[in-house]
Motif scaffolding. Structure first.
Motif, PDB file in Angstrom:
ATOM      1  N   LYS A  57      -3.005  -5.391  -7.740  1.00  0.00           N
ATOM      2  CA  LYS A  57      -3.402  -4.028  -6.930  1.00  0.00           C
ATOM      3  C   LYS A  57      -2.236  -3.625  -6.533  1.00  0.00           C
ATOM      4  N   ASP A  58      -2.126  -2.465  -6.029  1.00  0.00           N
ATOM      5  CA  ASP A  58      -1.106  -1.469  -5.513  1.00  0.00           C
ATOM      6  C   ASP A  58      -0.324  -2.302  -4.315  1.00  0.00           C
ATOM      7  N   GLN A  59       1.018  -2.043  -4.231  1.00  0.00           N
ATOM      8  CA  GLN A  59       1.656  -2.833  -3.372  1.00  0.00           C
ATOM      9  C   GLN A  59       1.206  -2.588  -2.128  1.00  0.00           C
ATOM     10  N   GLU A  60       0.868  -1.521  -1.500  1.00  0.00           N
ATOM     11  CA  GLU A  60       0.677  -1.211  -0.183  1.00  0.00           C
ATOM     12  C   GLU A  60      -0.661  -2.190   0.312  1.00  0.00           C
ATOM     13  N   LEU A  61      -1.540  -2.822  -0.718  1.00  0.00           N
ATOM     14  CA  LEU A  61      -2.781  -3.297  -0.340  1.00  0.00           C
ATOM     15  C   LEU A  61      -2.383  -4.997  -0.306  1.00  0.00           C
ATOM     16  N   CYS A  62      -1.023  -5.288  -0.678  1.00  0.00           N
ATOM     17  CA  CYS A  62      -0.539  -6.722  -0.784  1.00  0.00           C
ATOM     18  C   CYS A  62      -0.132  -7.099   0.492  1.00  0.00           C
ATOM     19  N   TRP A  64       2.647  -9.695   2.540  1.00  0.00           N
ATOM     20  CA  TRP A  64       4.054 -10.507   2.582  1.00  0.00           C
ATOM     21  C   TRP A  64       3.358 -11.972   3.252  1.00  0.00           C
ATOM     22  N   LYS A 107       5.077  -8.194   7.917  1.00  0.00           N
ATOM     23  CA  LYS A 107       5.195  -6.950   7.501  1.00  0.00           C
ATOM     24  C   LYS A 107       6.743  -6.418   7.420  1.00  0.00           C
ATOM     25  N   GLU A 110      10.219  -1.352  10.041  1.00  0.00           N
ATOM     26  CA  GLU A 110       9.995   0.158   9.796  1.00  0.00           C
ATOM     27  C   GLU A 110      11.417   0.818   9.401  1.00  0.00           C
ATOM     28  N   CYS A 136       5.694 -11.456  -1.552  1.00  0.00           N
ATOM     29  CA  CYS A 136       4.414 -10.373  -1.470  1.00  0.00           C
ATOM     30  C   CYS A 136       3.962 -10.398  -3.151  1.00  0.00           C
ATOM     31  N   ILE A 139       0.993  -7.810  -6.811  1.00  0.00           N
ATOM     32  CA  ILE A 139       1.401  -6.366  -7.230  1.00  0.00           C
ATOM     33  C   ILE A 139       1.035  -6.201  -8.677  1.00  0.00           C
TER      34      ILE A 139
END
Length: 162
Positions: A57-62, A64, A107, A110, A136, A139
């Motif tokens: 899936k898309d990286q944002e949904l995976c 760490w 995560k 930032e 992670c 992806i």
């Protein structure tokens, strides 16, 4: 982290010569491609291979993750995926821990973290993630795809004891 092709033994055998490594990698070489989905004990209770499938899936949904007491050998049987890697000292957390398994979730900070390393694991390749190495997986590599994978969990105590 360490990556190699499973069939190129001359690349990894000098480094991974302990019996635990040899038995783990031999299981992948001789059993992973024909194994049914499920868990296979390789020795003591916490040393096992797990064969599973999922859609990348898309990286944002995976998520760490890392482990404190186990080493992961992640081997792709079919398809491919991207995996990000970074020391947990560069991540924020852990944001979640689990009582019943050796897993922590993290995560990305930032600000102030270096960019993670990215690897693409294709069929026939494996990566080793040591304790406290954030990784992670899951992806997508270009497009989402069904991936078949074997993950061997090696308790760190097996390598320390001998």
């Amino acid at each position: 982290m360490f990556c190699s092709s499973l069939v190129n033994r001359n690349h990894w055998s000098p480094l991974l010569s302990d019996n635990v490594w040899r038995k783990s990698l031999a299981w992948l070489l001789h059993n992973a491609s024909s194994a049914e989905l499920g868990t296979y004990r390789l020795g003591q209770t916490d040393w096992f291979a797990n064969v599973h499938e999922y859609k990348t899936k898309d990286q944002e949904l995976c998520v760490w993750e890392s482990h404190q007491h186990t080493i992961d050998i992640q081997y792709v049987i079919s398809s491919s995926e991207q995996i990000l890697w970074m020391p947990t000292t560069e991540l924020e957390g852990p944001t979640k821990t689990f009582d019943n398994i050796d897993r922590q979730e993290w995560k990305v900070k930032e600000h102030g973290s270096p960019l993670p390393s990215k690897i693409v694991l294709s069929a026939g390749y494996f990566a080793i993630f040591l304790p406290n190495e954030g990784h992670c997986p899951m992806i997508k590599d270009e497009n989402p795809a069904l991936i078949r994978k074997a993950v061997i969990k090696i308790p760190l105590s097996l390598l320390r004891d001998g």
